[in-house]
Write a protein that holds these residues in place. Structure first.
Motif, short mmCIF file in Angstrom:
data_model
loop_
_atom_site.label_atom_id
_atom_site.label_comp_id
_atom_site.label_asym_id
_atom_site.label_seq_id
_atom_site.Cartn_x
_atom_site.Cartn_y
_atom_site.Cartn_z
N PRO A 145 10.81 8.43 10.03
CA PRO A 145 9.46 8.64 9.48
C PRO A 145 9.23 7.84 8.19
CG PRO A 145 10.49 10.74 10.06
CD PRO A 145 11.55 9.68 10.17
N ARG A 146 8.02 7.39 7.99
CA ARG A 146 7.58 6.70 6.78
C ARG A 146 8.38 5.43 6.50
NH1 ARG A 146 6.94 10.19 1.74
NH2 ARG A 146 5.08 8.97 1.32
N ALA A 147 8.76 4.74 7.55
CA ALA A 147 9.49 3.48 7.41
C ALA A 147 9.02 2.53 8.51
CB ALA A 147 10.99 3.70 7.52
N LYS A 192 13.07 10.40 -6.61
CA LYS A 192 12.37 11.64 -6.26
C LYS A 192 10.85 11.42 -6.15
CE LYS A 192 15.51 14.14 -9.05
NZ LYS A 192 15.42 13.58 -10.33
N ASP A 193 10.35 10.35 -6.77
CA ASP A 193 8.92 10.08 -6.74
C ASP A 193 8.50 9.55 -5.37
OD1 ASP A 193 8.60 10.84 -9.45
OD2 ASP A 193 9.31 8.85 -10.08
N ASN A 194 7.19 9.59 -5.11
CA ASN A 194 6.62 9.14 -3.84
C ASN A 194 6.44 7.61 -3.87
OD1 ASN A 194 5.53 9.45 -1.26
ND2 ASN A 194 3.46 9.63 -2.07
N ILE A 195 7.57 6.91 -3.95
CA ILE A 195 7.57 5.46 -4.08
C ILE A 195 8.35 4.86 -2.92
CG2 ILE A 195 8.29 3.49 -5.51
CD1 ILE A 195 8.08 5.35 -7.95
N CYS A 227 2.73 -5.05 5.18
CA CYS A 227 3.65 -4.07 4.57
C CYS A 227 2.89 -3.12 3.64
CB CYS A 227 4.77 -4.79 3.81
SG CYS A 227 5.98 -5.56 4.90
N LEU A 228 1.96 -3.65 2.86
CA LEU A 228 1.16 -2.80 1.98
C LEU A 228 0.31 -1.83 2.79
CD1 LEU A 228 0.07 -5.48 -0.66
CD2 LEU A 228 1.72 -3.63 -0.99
N LYS A 229 -0.22 -2.30 3.91
CA LYS A 229 -1.01 -1.44 4.79
C LYS A 229 -0.16 -0.30 5.34
CE LYS A 229 -3.74 -1.69 9.03
NZ LYS A 229 -3.95 -2.45 10.26
N PHE A 263 1.59 5.44 5.21
CA PHE A 263 2.64 6.43 5.00
C PHE A 263 2.38 7.28 3.75
CE2 PHE A 263 5.63 3.12 7.08
CZ PHE A 263 5.29 3.55 8.34
N ASN A 264 1.25 7.05 3.08
CA ASN A 264 0.82 7.83 1.91
C ASN A 264 1.76 7.75 0.71
OD1 ASN A 264 -1.68 8.87 2.95
ND2 ASN A 264 -0.45 10.14 4.31
#
Length: 161
Positions: A52-54, A78-81, A106-108, A113-114
């Motif tokens: 997920p998210r990759a 831990k941040d959403n980075i 990639c930015l899209k 992935f929020n």
């Protein structure tokens, strides 16, 4: 160049992608230790991004992979980075605007992935890449985020998504 296709990596791309990344790093004179060259995941990129998210994208022309790049959660953060990972192009694909296309994709994905921000590490002499990153909204920061293990890549940049 004929029409190029940017698509998600497939399992059968693993060998071609690993060979491409190692070739580009050697061509650029990058150290083999402390860079993507030594990553244990390099020979298993499809499996590494099959979560997920990759996402890992390849740039293909006539069945040959000429470039690649991916996004995934930044390790040990831990941040959403997320991190822009392993963006490399063979010499014949450089200077044609394809890097911009790949980076936009990639930015899209990172936005889909929020993630809040996207981070990258690079080498000081990779000036063309840094120019592209800055043009796309990345800003230099003075210390690394997370822990990528790429201690030979001392240039850090981040962008808000």
């Amino acid at each position: 160049m004929s029409a190029v296709n940017i698509r998600n990596i497939r399992k059968e791309d693993n060998t071609q992608v690993a060979t491409l990344i190692r070739k580009v790093l050697v061509d650029l004179g990058a150290p083999k230790v402390g860079t993507a060259y030594a990553d244990v995941t390099l020979d298993h990129m499809f499996e590494n991004y099959d979560k997920p998210r990759a996402a890992y994208l390849v740039l293909e022309e006539n069945g040959v992979i000429l470039g690649c790049a991916g996004v995934a959660q930044l390790d040990n953060c831990k941040d959403n980075i997320c991190e822009l990972q392993k963006m490399y192009f063979l010499e014949e694909a450089r200077g044609k605007g394809i890097g911009s296309q790949m980076l936009r994709q990639c930015l899209k994905k990172a936005k889909e992935f929020n993630f809040d921000k996207i981070y990258l590490e690079t080498m000081p002499y990779m000036k063309a890449a840094q120019k592209l990153y800055a043009k796309m909204g990345f800003e230099y920061i003075d210390k690394p985020l997370g822990d990528t293990g790429h201690y030979s890549c001392p240039v850090y940049m981040v962008a808000k998504l």
